[in-house]
Write an enzyme that holds these catalytic residues in place. Structure first.
Site, PDB file in Angstrom:
ATOM      1  CD  GLU A 188      52.023 -12.438  27.447  1.00  0.00           C
ATOM      2  OE1 GLU A 188      52.779 -12.691  28.401  1.00  0.00           O
ATOM      3  OE2 GLU A 188      50.868 -12.917  27.344  1.00  0.00           O
ATOM      4  CB  CYS A 245      52.236 -15.966  33.489  1.00  0.00           C
ATOM      5  SG  CYS A 245      53.479 -17.145  34.090  1.00  0.00           S
ATOM      6  CG  HIS A 280      53.200 -16.122  28.892  1.00  0.00           C
ATOM      7  ND1 HIS A 280      53.383 -14.937  29.561  1.00  0.00           N
ATOM      8  CD2 HIS A 280      53.706 -17.091  29.695  1.00  0.00           C
ATOM      9  CE1 HIS A 280      53.990 -15.168  30.719  1.00  0.00           C
ATOM     10  NE2 HIS A 280      54.191 -16.474  30.824  1.00  0.00           N
TER      11      HIS A 280
END
Length: 222
Positions: A196, A86, A194
């Site tokens: 994560e 991002c 993302h």
């Protein structure tokens, strides 16, 4: 194995990134943007998502000129691993570590949802844990995720197989459906989604886990 997570004013995914690396077996250290060097022995640097410096000027433009940016570029130049989701991807394009730019979404709206990605190459440590052309579901949360590049850069990305992920249904207008790209040595990955945020069972989705465990597995085997 050591990971350093850069932290800028406005970062809001730094802890998520740290948890994902820790869960993959990394010793993680947070590094404030005013530092001029990375901790000794760092294997991988994480450049997190968020809104560094409030996204003033262009997204990532100020962060790319922060004190820590020199150390980040030196780490990449000597072959160190860098992962940047991002806002991190935006920072890497502003640093010149990856080609192209991220501009305003085609619909001029902030998008926050889980979307489908197609894995386009599996020859990097970041993508080696996936199958070629596997579809995974990863969250996005951005207003400026529309990837653009000139014809020469796009041709190089295609010809050298440096597109890591493509959107199955492009949400932001990105050229060539590009969601994430690799550096020529495949040691730097920038992507708008993302992973994560999809790396723990509590998230309801673990499709991002293989990215982090793949880096760990490569470092252990090395």
């Amino acid at each position: 194995m050591k990971a350093a997570i850069l932290v800028f004013p406005g970062s809001n995914c730094d802890r998520d990134l740290a948890v994902a690396f820790r869960n993959a077996g990394f010793d993680v250290q947070m590094v404030w943007h005013k530092e001029t060097g990375l901790p000794d022995g760092v294997d991988v640097v994480g450049v997190p998502g968020g809104f560094s410096y409030g996204d003033y000027l262009r997204c990532g433009a100020i962060a790319a000129r922060s004190p820590i940016a020199g150390a980040l570029k030196s780490h990449a130049d000597r072959g160190g691993y860098v992962f940047a989701p991002c806002n991190g991807f935006q920072i890497l394009t502003e640093c010149g570590l990856l080609p192209g730019a991220l501009i305003r979404n085609a619909g001029l709206k902030y998008i926050c949802r889980t979307i489908a990605l197609r894995v386009e190459e599996t020859q990097s440590v970041f993508t080696g844990g996936y199958d070629l052309h596997q579809t995974i579901r990863i969250p996005i949360a951005h207003h400026d995720g529309n990837y653009v590049a000139d014809d020469e850069a796009l041709a190089r990305l295609r010809g050298d197989n440096l597109v890591a992920f493509r959107y199955v249904n492009t949400p932001n207008g990105a050229m060539d459906d590009i969601a994430g790209i690799l550096s020529p040595n495949r040691r730097v990955l920038g992507m708008m989604p993302h992973p994560e945020r999809a790396a723990e069972a509590a998230h309801g989705n673990t499709d991002g886990t293989a990215l982090f465990t793949g880096v760990a597995r490569a470092l252990v085997s090395a």
